[in-house]
Scaffold this active site. Structure first.
Site, PDB file in Angstrom:
ATOM      1  N   GLU A 165      -7.546  -5.265 -16.196  1.00  0.00           N
ATOM      2  CA  GLU A 165      -6.861  -4.801 -14.987  1.00  0.00           C
ATOM      3  C   GLU A 165      -7.601  -3.556 -14.492  1.00  0.00           C
ATOM      4  OE1 GLU A 165      -2.711  -3.760 -15.288  1.00  0.00           O
ATOM      5  OE2 GLU A 165      -2.178  -5.723 -16.101  1.00  0.00           O
ATOM      6  N   ASP A 186       3.751   5.164 -12.330  1.00  0.00           N
ATOM      7  CA  ASP A 186       2.869   5.582 -13.426  1.00  0.00           C
ATOM      8  C   ASP A 186       3.339   6.847 -14.107  1.00  0.00           C
ATOM      9  OD1 ASP A 186       0.382   4.058 -11.625  1.00  0.00           O
ATOM     10  OD2 ASP A 186       0.653   3.728 -13.776  1.00  0.00           O
TER      11      ASP A 186
END
Ligand code: IGP
Length: 268
Positions: free
Chosen positions: A49, A60
């Site tokens: 990824e 995040d």
């Protein structure tokens, strides 16, 4: 057949679970990212990824937020991130690339232009964490036309939506192991196994699990219930810890190898 399908098909025949690292592209710079991708494959990664750093990475945790900040000090545009995949492929990397981007950078770049770019540069999969299936119709069509898998996320709270998300999925279904943001964890959402089983029953596609996985034991535990395991923050942290080595020419290779050793330790 999309290269993601090929990899899962091969792994299934070998009875193995896919190891899928996430890294922040451009951390610490674009050239080093190419070398890290080569090392990831050499260390046993089955696909990767590639995160497009973003100034407002809502989902995040601190490790990836800081990696995005480091990357954004350089000319790390969406286009430059996709070019990194093309350079890694030109250097001989065979594993599929999954581009990981929040929706805004893609919208800014332009949908048509974006899908032309990632098709030309050999991207196999796309994850857009902040694009819910209720709004992803046009993107899903364009991805299908480009032969690129739009990989959805499902969370333990997705409950009734799991069926709908899984029915529209391409490539594989990304099962988020825990609520909250990305980041290494010692515990996962209670009932994680039941959750993964519910996704398994909702789709014939492979399922991969991510969020919080940072050790071989956790990879082994999750591999009992999933076809792939995604590891991000733990690897991004390794890049951070290797920075002093990566930033000096005479210890650069030691830094790359240090990251590789960690990834190899996760491989089952
Ligand atoms: O970092 P972790 O806890 O190992 O989780 C994977 C994660 O990094 C990666 O898949 C990812 C990076 N940013 C995201 C935002 C949403 C969902 C997933 C992600």
């Amino acid at each position: 057949m999309n290269r993601i399908d090929e990899v899962f098909h091969k792994l299934k025949s070998e009875g193995r679970t896919a190891l899928i690292p996430f890294i922040t592209t451009g951390d610490p710079d674009l050239k080093t990212t190419v070398d890290i991708i080569i090392e990831l494959e050499r260390s046993g990664a089955d696909m990767v990824e590639l995160g497009v750093p973003y100034s407002d990475p809502l989902a995040d945790g601190p490790v990836i937020q800081q990696a995005s900040e480091r990357a954004l000090r350089g000319p790390v545009t969406l286009e430059a991130c996709v070019e990194v995949a093309a350079q890694a492929a030109a250097a001989g990397v065979k594993m599929p690339f999954i581009l990981f981007s929040y929706f805004n950078p893609i919208l800014q770049y332009g949908l048509e232009r974006f899908f032309t770019l990632i098709h030309e540069k050999g991207i196999s999969g796309l994850i857009i964490p902040d694009l819910p299936i209720e709004e992803d119709g046009e993107v899903r069509e364009m991805a299908a036309e480009a032969g690129i898998h739009l990989i959805p996320l499902v969370a333990p709270t997705s409950k009734a939506r799991v069926q709908r998300i899984a029915a529209l999925a391409q490539g594989f279904v990304y099962c988020v192991s825990s609520l909250g943001v990305t980041g290494m964890r010692s515990e996962f959402h209670s009932g994680i196994e039941e959750f993964l089983q519910s996704v398994r029953e909702a789709t014939p596609l492979p399922i991969a699990v991510g969020f919080g996985i940072s050790s071989r034991d956790q990879v082994e535990r999750m591999s009992k219930h999933a076809d792939g395991v995604i590891v991000g923050s733990a690897i991004v942290r390794q890049v951070e810890e290797a920075l002093p080595l990566l930033l000096k020419e005479d210890t650069y290779r030691d830094g790359i190898s240090q990251i590789g050793r960690f990834v190899a330790s996760l491989r089952i």
